[in-house]
Motif scaffolding. Sequence first.
Motif, PDB file in Angstrom:
ATOM      1  N   ARG A  36       0.946  -1.161   0.122  1.00 48.55           N
ATOM      2  CA  ARG A  36      -0.524   0.171  -0.088  1.00 48.55           C
ATOM      3  C   ARG A  36       0.462   1.165   0.147  1.00 48.55           C
ATOM      4  N   GLN A  37       0.101   2.466  -0.755  1.00 48.46           N
ATOM      5  CA  GLN A  37       1.238   3.756  -0.587  1.00 48.46           C
ATOM      6  C   GLN A  37      -0.123   4.326  -0.281  1.00 48.46           C
ATOM      7  N   ARG A  43       6.003   3.210  -0.571  1.00 48.66           N
ATOM      8  CA  ARG A  43       4.868   2.102  -0.493  1.00 48.66           C
ATOM      9  C   ARG A  43       5.252   0.376   0.149  1.00 48.66           C
ATOM     10  N   GLU A  44       4.441   0.534   1.187  1.00 50.94           N
ATOM     11  CA  GLU A  44       4.657  -0.426   2.046  1.00 50.94           C
ATOM     12  C   GLU A  44       4.143  -2.136   1.932  1.00 50.94           C
ATOM     13  N   PHE A  45       5.136  -2.649   2.307  1.00 50.59           N
ATOM     14  CA  PHE A  45       4.349  -4.193   2.094  1.00 50.59           C
ATOM     15  C   PHE A  45       3.292  -4.366   3.679  1.00 50.59           C
ATOM     16  N   VAL A  46       2.526  -5.008   3.205  1.00 51.77           N
ATOM     17  CA  VAL A  46       1.541  -5.081   3.825  1.00 51.77           C
ATOM     18  C   VAL A  46       0.951  -6.740   4.669  1.00 51.77           C
ATOM     19  N   THR A  88      -5.434   4.075   5.750  1.00 53.70           N
ATOM     20  CA  THR A  88      -6.057   4.957   3.927  1.00 53.70           C
ATOM     21  C   THR A  88      -4.553   4.855   2.925  1.00 53.70           C
ATOM     22  N   ALA A  89      -4.740   4.048   1.956  1.00 48.61           N
ATOM     23  CA  ALA A  89      -3.928   4.132   1.345  1.00 48.61           C
ATOM     24  C   ALA A  89      -4.422   3.465  -0.178  1.00 48.61           C
ATOM     25  N   VAL A  90      -3.134   3.504  -1.315  1.00 50.33           N
ATOM     26  CA  VAL A  90      -3.761   2.629  -2.087  1.00 50.33           C
ATOM     27  C   VAL A  90      -3.033   1.490  -2.384  1.00 50.33           C
ATOM     28  N   TYR A  91      -3.806   0.448  -2.468  1.00 55.61           N
ATOM     29  CA  TYR A  91      -3.507  -0.951  -2.315  1.00 55.61           C
ATOM     30  C   TYR A  91      -3.210  -1.112  -3.734  1.00 55.61           C
ATOM     31  N   TYR A  92      -1.741  -2.112  -3.686  1.00 56.01           N
ATOM     32  CA  TYR A  92      -1.618  -2.796  -4.918  1.00 56.01           C
ATOM     33  C   TYR A  92      -1.789  -4.575  -4.362  1.00 56.01           C
ATOM     34  N   GLY A 100       8.856 -12.636   1.003  1.00 54.90           N
ATOM     35  CA  GLY A 100       9.833 -11.389   1.768  1.00 54.90           C
ATOM     36  C   GLY A 100       8.958 -10.169   1.936  1.00 54.90           C
ATOM     37  N   GLY A 101       9.113  -8.655   2.103  1.00 48.55           N
ATOM     38  CA  GLY A 101       8.659  -8.055   2.444  1.00 48.55           C
ATOM     39  C   GLY A 101       8.865  -6.554   0.975  1.00 48.55           C
ATOM     40  N   SER A 102       9.775  -7.253   0.748  1.00 53.19           N
ATOM     41  CA  SER A 102      10.458  -6.171   0.151  1.00 53.19           C
ATOM     42  C   SER A 102       9.977  -6.063  -1.529  1.00 53.19           C
ATOM     43  N   ARG A 103      10.387  -4.454  -1.679  1.00 53.37           N
ATOM     44  CA  ARG A 103       8.770  -4.607  -3.714  1.00 53.37           C
ATOM     45  C   ARG A 103      10.292  -5.566  -4.891  1.00 53.37           C
ATOM     46  N   ALA A 104      11.392  -4.964  -4.738  1.00 48.14           N
ATOM     47  CA  ALA A 104      11.982  -5.679  -5.230  1.00 48.14           C
ATOM     48  C   ALA A 104      12.148  -6.714  -5.504  1.00 48.14           C
ATOM     49  N   MET A 105      11.500  -7.899  -4.869  1.00 45.90           N
ATOM     50  CA  MET A 105      10.950  -8.835  -4.869  1.00 45.90           C
ATOM     51  C   MET A 105      10.020  -9.251  -6.209  1.00 45.90           C
ATOM     52  N   TYR A 106       8.808  -8.372  -6.010  1.00 41.09           N
ATOM     53  CA  TYR A 106       8.284  -8.690  -7.087  1.00 41.09           C
ATOM     54  C   TYR A 106       8.014  -7.886  -8.234  1.00 41.09           C
TER      55      TYR A 106
END
Length: 119
Positions: A36-37, A43-46, A88-92, A100-106
């Motif tokens: 979510r951002q 942007r953070e891992f949920v 409250t955020a945009v969820y992706y 894992g929780g890193s954006r780079a993994m996706y």
Amino acid sequence: QLQASGGGLVQAGGSLRLSCAASGRTFNNYVMAWFRQAPGKEREFVAGINWSGSRMYADSVKGRFTISRDNAKNMVYLQMNSLKLEDTAVYYCAGGSAFGGSRAMYNYWGQGTEVTVSS
């Protein structure tokens, strides 16, 4: 391709269920996650779920959010309960090969669905 839906306006304490539909390839063997951002924030891992159903959550949502998947339907869900203003955020939704929780993994990302929690 990933398509997120289910966002909307909800009062604090309420619930929402987000859905992510995968198409174009099978994501059954992928790790699926929700990020979510919030405005002005990174942007953070949920939450994430791997192919065998193991789950992981950000501390901020543990006990309130539940991630699940239906491989037969190529769907991933995020059940959000006891929503707070700070949710409250945009969820992706995202798909990747590492758990894992890193954006780079996706590698694969949906377009996002907006969640607004009001007081």
